[in-house]
Motif scaffolding. Sequence first.
Motif, PDB file in Angstrom:
ATOM      1  N   ASP A 355       5.029 -33.620 -41.858  1.00  0.00           N
ATOM      2  CA  ASP A 355       4.683 -33.980 -43.239  1.00  0.00           C
ATOM      3  C   ASP A 355       4.160 -35.416 -43.239  1.00  0.00           C
ATOM      4  O   ASP A 355       4.844 -36.340 -43.673  1.00  0.00           O
ATOM      5  N   LEU A 358       4.385 -38.112 -46.287  1.00  0.00           N
ATOM      6  CA  LEU A 358       5.620 -38.782 -46.685  1.00  0.00           C
ATOM      7  C   LEU A 358       5.933 -39.920 -45.713  1.00  0.00           C
ATOM      8  O   LEU A 358       6.046 -39.710 -44.509  1.00  0.00           O
ATOM      9  N   ARG A 361      11.093 -43.422 -48.647  1.00  0.00           N
ATOM     10  CA  ARG A 361      11.963 -42.984 -49.744  1.00  0.00           C
ATOM     11  C   ARG A 361      12.757 -44.193 -50.245  1.00  0.00           C
ATOM     12  O   ARG A 361      13.232 -45.012 -49.454  1.00  0.00           O
ATOM     13  N   SER A 410      16.604 -39.713 -54.784  1.00  0.00           N
ATOM     14  CA  SER A 410      15.734 -40.206 -53.710  1.00  0.00           C
ATOM     15  C   SER A 410      14.289 -39.918 -54.102  1.00  0.00           C
ATOM     16  O   SER A 410      13.884 -38.758 -54.215  1.00  0.00           O
ATOM     17  N   ALA A 412      10.235 -40.075 -53.393  1.00  0.00           N
ATOM     18  CA  ALA A 412       9.347 -40.031 -52.230  1.00  0.00           C
ATOM     19  C   ALA A 412       8.035 -40.756 -52.508  1.00  0.00           C
ATOM     20  O   ALA A 412       7.486 -40.676 -53.618  1.00  0.00           O
ATOM     21  N   ASP A 414       4.064 -42.092 -50.534  1.00  0.00           N
ATOM     22  CA  ASP A 414       3.170 -41.999 -49.389  1.00  0.00           C
ATOM     23  C   ASP A 414       2.882 -43.390 -48.848  1.00  0.00           C
ATOM     24  O   ASP A 414       3.445 -44.392 -49.316  1.00  0.00           O
ATOM     25  N   GLN A 419       3.876 -42.312 -55.597  1.00  0.00           N
ATOM     26  CA  GLN A 419       5.033 -41.420 -55.652  1.00  0.00           C
ATOM     27  C   GLN A 419       4.604 -39.962 -55.508  1.00  0.00           C
ATOM     28  O   GLN A 419       3.624 -39.536 -56.109  1.00  0.00           O
ATOM     29  N   LEU A 423       8.359 -34.036 -53.901  1.00  0.00           N
ATOM     30  CA  LEU A 423       9.349 -34.258 -52.841  1.00  0.00           C
ATOM     31  C   LEU A 423      10.534 -35.098 -53.304  1.00  0.00           C
ATOM     32  O   LEU A 423      11.389 -35.466 -52.502  1.00  0.00           O
ATOM     33  N   ASN A 424      10.562 -35.430 -54.606  1.00  0.00           N
ATOM     34  CA  ASN A 424      11.713 -36.178 -55.110  1.00  0.00           C
ATOM     35  C   ASN A 424      12.989 -35.340 -54.963  1.00  0.00           C
ATOM     36  O   ASN A 424      12.960 -34.105 -55.054  1.00  0.00           O
TER      37      ASN A 424
END
Length: 807
Positions: A355, A358, A361, A410, A412, A414, A419, A423-424
């Motif tokens: 991934d 990402l 975090r 948490s 996420a 890049d 944001q 993926l939060n």
Amino acid sequence: MNRKRIPFFFLIIIFSHTEVFGQAMDGIVSGTLIDTATKQPIEFAGISIRATGTDAIIKSALTDSSGKFIFDHVSSGKYDLECSYLGYKKKTIAITLSKDKPWLQLSNIMLVSSAKRLAETVILAEKPVIKFEAGKMTFDVAKSVTDGGETIMESLQKIPGVSVSQDGEVTVKGKTGIRYLVDGRPSPLADANPEAFMKSISAKNIEKIEVITSPSAKYDASGGGAVINIILKKGKLEGLNGSISAGVGTVFDKGNTSANINYKKGKVNIFANAYYRNETTSFVGSEQRTVDVGNIISQFNSSSSGSYHNESGGGRAGFDYYTDKYHTITYSFSGNYNTGTNASSGTQTIDDPTDPALSLRRFQNSSGYNSLNFSNNLSYRQTWDSADHQWTIDLIHSINKDDRTGLNTSLAFDSLNNQIDSLNFYKRTNNGGFNQNFIFKTDYSVPLHRLGAKIETGFKEELNLHNNYNNVYSSMESPQLLDTLQSNKLNYTQNVIAAYVIYSGSIKKFSYTGGLRWENTIIQSQLSHVDQNYTNLFPSGSIGWRFNDKHNISLSYSRRIDRPSFWMLNSTISYSSPYSVWQGNPELQPSFTNNVELGYNASLGKQSLGISTSYSHTNATFQNISHTDSNLVTYSSMQNAGTKDNTSVFMYANLKPVKWWDLMLSTGYSYHWYNFPQDGVETHTQGGEAYFSGNTTFKFWKNASFSINGWGNTGWVEAQKRTMPVGNITATIKKKFFKDKLTISISCRDVFKTQNWRSTTITDQLVAHNQYSSETRVGYLTLTYQFGKTTFTPDNKESGGEEGPRQ
């Protein structure tokens, strides 16, 4: 299924009449030494028998931990029985043995302190802070408290061979599986929440702590590593007396207070104590994690900081009622509460080839807890003229209520700090329970004077009722919906029925003990695969040889069990991050341990030293085992992880080089072997741990003293984990004022800030380095004031003459 019940009271009737059938043999002399002032037994006092009119000693011995002694094979004649101990006036008793009266059981022999009063200051001979016996260590907490903020956890860390991790997990000489008792009775709070138990009692309210590494059949078989008995303060002096203590720690965000009071008059002894603690502590942590799944390597590096606030308080009150010198009724009520919050925040950098979008975090975690605990204890004790002849009954009921909340968020991002909403991560939890514990136990012991032996027997039934819930919400939307896949309830009942018998005695310098304990365990739950019903036998025994008054050697054996706690069995899921999950295991089975220990102890005047070595084998041992899935999430749970073998050697020395200097040193080494299946492959892990502790006290200038206490270890090995070296040094200066009524102490914990917890977890797919350190270098100012009467009133009849048991 019908359970076989042992006819307990039938056994009592048989044992109480066994001595009638003993065959005639040489004479026996036995008794118990008691401090006239405190009414407490005097341990390790010297007892000798001399023929009247001569200086030749025919027999000699030391009293045991209960102040008892026994001589067998004593011929008929007239003798002088001499009792002596440092700090007491020597006492000589004329005794006579004849064919018509070949045995003599002396009632409590009262020794008077040889204290000298100088300028209104009482000077007494001091006993060591730590006392070592075969298979047992006794730590005098009252003499060792450095500041008012100490709890059970800080006190245990001072005991040689005992290690306490940052989350309250205790090992004794490298062995886990600890059974906790308070005043000789089980502590439901310790079973339900060990970490809360470690902070539930102020050290100022503790008299002493016993660490029993070779328990007899009289103790619950639970606890493969050791039994730790915490004995609370209860005054024995006539009149009103007590103490008040208060302390404050840097930077005025840590405070505590405690009080003890006791009133004894005639047939009534009333006691009470209370404490309150309020503290805020900061901490930092970090983790470097490397994950290899399918030959794809990912990196996770995180750092966090935060603080936790804890407020706790509680106390105990009760009374002893002596209907006469042979019957005592005791009732006590205790309660405590713990409440607090924990908040942390941090960042986690991510290098995940699966991934690549990402890369970062940012997380915030918070939690809160509230715990209430209450206990009622009612006991009855009957004794006869022989100190070894007694019968006790105990009734105990306790309640534990817990409520916990948690929030893990948490976010996420890049590589451009945008944001990634998809993926939060969000988890909100609410869990807790209402647990009750009921105990009935009775114990009976009777001496067999003609055989120079004693028989003990007892029965116990303990019922634990657990009602627990775990609610998980996985959405930030309002109203929040319950995640039914991760939420659950567990109603859990455990009933243990037990009975035991012990036979012990001595032949000249040789002593022996043999015991057998029977336990039947029934576990029931709404989860059928949790239900269990099993019966086990637990043999134990020891032999000892006393070369003379100064040297002795002992060998002991015991079989023990560790039952999984309800929190281990509950299949609840707990997230600490999107990549770390802990889950209970309802498939857990009990674990069994066989222990063997060989020890040597020497008492050389004011000095004492000893060495012991032990070996234990545990099957189906409990270990926290981790594995990582294809989504890079690491799951941990308690497993029956194969076998564990442990061997250790332990040495200690209590020294007094000069009258103003006390020194205690100890060191040990343990080696562990683990054999457990991991992903279907038999895995072997092994490693050693060295540990050491020391305490030195210098006394100077008008009741002032300076002490340094330190402990440390080289880290220990678990099935998948290795901890790094950790230690702590605390320095304290004390001074007494106003005829020793007021004590002021200034202390600094962790002077060199070495109490940093580091560990490495290694599996086939994971290597994780963790570090955690909290605000451990803390200065404390503590004031303690003692009040009340300190005059001693001995019994109307000072026993110790030529008096046998009542007919």
